[in-house]
Design an enzyme around this catalytic site. Structure first.
Site, PDB file in Angstrom:
ATOM      1  N   LYS A 169      44.717   0.631   0.629  1.00  0.00           N
ATOM      2  CA  LYS A 169      44.155   0.346   1.944  1.00  0.00           C
ATOM      3  C   LYS A 169      42.675   0.710   1.952  1.00  0.00           C
ATOM      4  O   LYS A 169      42.296   1.606   1.191  1.00  0.00           O
ATOM      5  CB  LYS A 169      44.895   1.084   3.065  1.00  0.00           C
ATOM      6  N   TYR A 191      44.492   4.712   9.340  1.00  0.00           N
ATOM      7  CA  TYR A 191      45.649   5.544   9.697  1.00  0.00           C
ATOM      8  C   TYR A 191      45.831   5.601  11.214  1.00  0.00           C
ATOM      9  O   TYR A 191      46.953   5.548  11.732  1.00  0.00           O
ATOM     10  CB  TYR A 191      45.496   6.965   9.140  1.00  0.00           C
TER      11      TYR A 191
HETATM   12  P1  NAD Z   1      37.140   7.263  -6.135  1.00  0.00           P
HETATM   13  O1  NAD Z   1      35.678   7.169  -5.906  1.00  0.00           O
HETATM   14  O2  NAD Z   1      37.703   8.593  -6.461  1.00  0.00           O
HETATM   15  O3  NAD Z   1      37.583   6.246  -7.279  1.00  0.00           O
HETATM   16  C1  NAD Z   1      37.109   4.940  -7.342  1.00  0.00           C
HETATM   17  C2  NAD Z   1      37.308   4.401  -8.742  1.00  0.00           C
HETATM   18  O4  NAD Z   1      36.731   3.096  -8.807  1.00  0.00           O
HETATM   19  C3  NAD Z   1      36.607   5.245  -9.816  1.00  0.00           C
HETATM   20  O5  NAD Z   1      37.423   5.315 -10.948  1.00  0.00           O
HETATM   21  C4  NAD Z   1      35.373   4.435 -10.142  1.00  0.00           C
HETATM   22  O6  NAD Z   1      34.896   4.625 -11.457  1.00  0.00           O
HETATM   23  C5  NAD Z   1      35.884   3.015  -9.949  1.00  0.00           C
HETATM   24  N1  NAD Z   1      34.811   2.041  -9.710  1.00  0.00           N
HETATM   25  C6  NAD Z   1      34.714   0.851 -10.319  1.00  0.00           C
HETATM   26  N2  NAD Z   1      33.616   0.216  -9.909  1.00  0.00           N
HETATM   27  C7  NAD Z   1      32.993   1.010  -9.036  1.00  0.00           C
HETATM   28  C8  NAD Z   1      31.797   0.893  -8.296  1.00  0.00           C
HETATM   29  N3  NAD Z   1      31.016  -0.199  -8.341  1.00  0.00           N
HETATM   30  N4  NAD Z   1      31.460   1.904  -7.480  1.00  0.00           N
HETATM   31  C9  NAD Z   1      32.236   3.006  -7.372  1.00  0.00           C
HETATM   32  N5  NAD Z   1      33.391   3.176  -8.068  1.00  0.00           N
HETATM   33  C10 NAD Z   1      33.756   2.175  -8.900  1.00  0.00           C
HETATM   34  O7  NAD Z   1      37.838   6.661  -4.841  1.00  0.00           O
HETATM   35  P2  NAD Z   1      39.347   6.876  -4.386  1.00  0.00           P
HETATM   36  O8  NAD Z   1      39.389   7.975  -3.389  1.00  0.00           O
HETATM   37  O9  NAD Z   1      40.211   6.962  -5.570  1.00  0.00           O
HETATM   38  O10 NAD Z   1      39.618   5.522  -3.559  1.00  0.00           O
HETATM   39  C11 NAD Z   1      39.991   4.316  -4.212  1.00  0.00           C
HETATM   40  C12 NAD Z   1      40.763   3.441  -3.225  1.00  0.00           C
HETATM   41  O11 NAD Z   1      41.950   4.125  -2.854  1.00  0.00           O
HETATM   42  C13 NAD Z   1      40.026   3.145  -1.913  1.00  0.00           C
HETATM   43  O12 NAD Z   1      40.283   1.835  -1.509  1.00  0.00           O
HETATM   44  C14 NAD Z   1      40.611   4.126  -0.923  1.00  0.00           C
HETATM   45  O13 NAD Z   1      40.587   3.644   0.402  1.00  0.00           O
HETATM   46  C15 NAD Z   1      42.027   4.241  -1.431  1.00  0.00           C
HETATM   47  N6  NAD Z   1      42.619   5.560  -1.129  1.00  0.00           N
HETATM   48  C16 NAD Z   1      43.825   5.582  -0.507  1.00  0.00           C
HETATM   49  C17 NAD Z   1      44.420   6.780  -0.196  1.00  0.00           C
HETATM   50  C18 NAD Z   1      45.771   6.813   0.437  1.00  0.00           C
HETATM   51  O14 NAD Z   1      46.218   7.891   0.845  1.00  0.00           O
HETATM   52  N7  NAD Z   1      46.470   5.678   0.527  1.00  0.00           N
HETATM   53  C19 NAD Z   1      43.776   7.987  -0.498  1.00  0.00           C
HETATM   54  C20 NAD Z   1      42.550   7.928  -1.140  1.00  0.00           C
HETATM   55  C21 NAD Z   1      41.977   6.709  -1.452  1.00  0.00           C
END
Ligand code: NAD
Length: 369
Positions: free
Chosen positions: A132, A217
């Protein structure tokens, strides 16, 4: 209406252990098969939250990784028994089509990359779990749904709260009439963003600010706690644009939803305060959760005539099963050829409302949905 039957809710909570097999012959011949997931994006959520959950799954296993960081991918692969030949990068991603171990691609990338990596996965013949918010616009959501339909593949959104026992019990209580006729919802979600360079604060990657993240949420809760679809929205944004964190995206945004029954929901999201709270008020009392949608440790209680009652005996399954429940739900839907309870259409419904919230805040008027 959110398409969640009682059977689905029970299955989501881990209460139903059986899978009805009506799918293809290969699956029917091998009902014990665990479907293989490829995780795309080894950031915090993909690597630290989702990957460790496969050990709790009944029908799902980790089989491949897609990452721009080969050293990190190699380390995680070694830790979780993923063969090196099943490590991909963003350039050779499409060759996942040749890997029969991969049934499902789980997109854990920044929001604006969800559509591209979902569509490429569908074209490679894989089912998709997408985090999401589903994407950053209604048109992207529609393109994702169309691509998965055309490929004959399932699309599910990572709405883990639909598998979280505390929220499932709150929904059950609301539907049971325990607090009488539903009157209003308050739903508040946020955290303090400290890093001005985070992708979540870049419009091109996040699509928006707190609404695109924690706001989802609040919006989801308004819909699942009422069991209705909103007919109008009125929104108001409050952001200090001099704050270096909020040059491109909103900080605090609140919106009111009106539902056909007359129920109203007041929702808010923010990147400048830690809040995680859902309240449903009925004619006879209230159902309240705080924290409401965390990974673990959520609290639920009811209140009637000034008396509080904490709900501690929840449906089957430990509180942390939401992740395994979510992963296994998509596998079970594929095995039994059912639609996920949180399908692409569900993500699209939210994105339509999100666009209306932004429009209402911009135009300072009520928007009919
Ligand atoms: P994060 O920044 O920790 O991870 C993002 C990942 O994408 C990294 O591995 C990064 O290297 C990669 N990536 C590839 N291209 C990129 C770019 N151009 N810029 C930045 N990163 C790039 O983020 P996250 O917290 O893991 O979030 C990822 C997704 O998961 C989002 O869509 C977020 O909304 C979702 N999320 C959902 C929940 C949930 O509870 N459902 C919780 C956290 C995150």
């Amino acid at each position: 209406m959110i398409d969640m039957t009682r059977r689905d809710v029970m299955a989501a909570a881990g209460g139903l252990a059986t899978v009805t097999l009506v799918g293809g012959a290969a699956h029917a011949a091998d009902p014990g098969r665990k479907l293989g997931y490829a995780i795309v994006g080894l950031g915090n959520y993909g690597a630290n939250v989702i990957i460790p959950q496969f050990k709790n799954c009944r029908n799902s296993r980790l089989v491949a990784l897609v990452s721009g960081d080969p050293a990190k991918a190699k380390r995680i692969a070694a830790e979780h028994g993923v063969p090196e030949r099943s490590i991909y990068n963003y350039q050779n991603y499409d060759s996942i089509r040749d890997n029969p171990d991969i049934d499902i691609v789980y997109v854990c990338l920044p929001n604006s990359m969800h559509a591209e990596y979902t569509i490429r996965a569908a074209k490679a013949g894989k089912h998709v779990m997408c985090e999401k918010p589903m994407a950053v616009s209604v048109s992207e959501c529609q393109a994702m749904i169309a691509a998965c339909k055309q490929a004959g593949k399932k699309l599910m959104i990572g709405y883990r709260v639909h598998f979280e026992p505390t929220n499932l019990e709150a929904i059950r209580l609301a539907e049971s009439g325990a607090i009488g006729k539903r009157r209003y919802v308050r739903s508040e979600h946020g955290f303090v963003q400290t890093n001005p360079e985070a992708w979540r604060l870049k419009k091109a990657l996040a699509g928006g600010g707190s609404l695109m993240d924690m706001g989802v949420y609040s919006l989801q809760a308004a819909r699942y706690m009422t069991g209705e679809e909103p007919v109008s929205v009125y929104a108001h944004e409050t952001t200090d644009r001099r704050d270096p964190r909020f040059r491109e995206v909103e900080d605090m945004i609140e919106w009111q939803l009106e539902f056909p029954s007359g129920v109203i929901a007041s929702c808010i999201s923010m990147y400048s305060a830690n809040q995680n709270h859902i309240l449903l008020m009925g004619e006879k009392g209230r159902i309240e959760m705080e924290p409401a949608t965390r990974y673990e440790g959520n609290h639920l209680w009811t209140g009637k005539d000034g008396r509080e009652q904490e709900i501690t005996s929840l449906p089957p399954g430990p509180r942390s099963t939401q992740f395994a429940g979510q992963l296994d739900h998509l596998s079970e839907c594929i095995l039994s050829n059912r639609e996920p309870i949180v399908s692409g259409e569900e993500g699209l419904r939210d994105m339509r409302i999100v666009e209306a919230i932004y429009r209402s805040a911009r135009e300072k008027r009520r928007i009919a949905l």
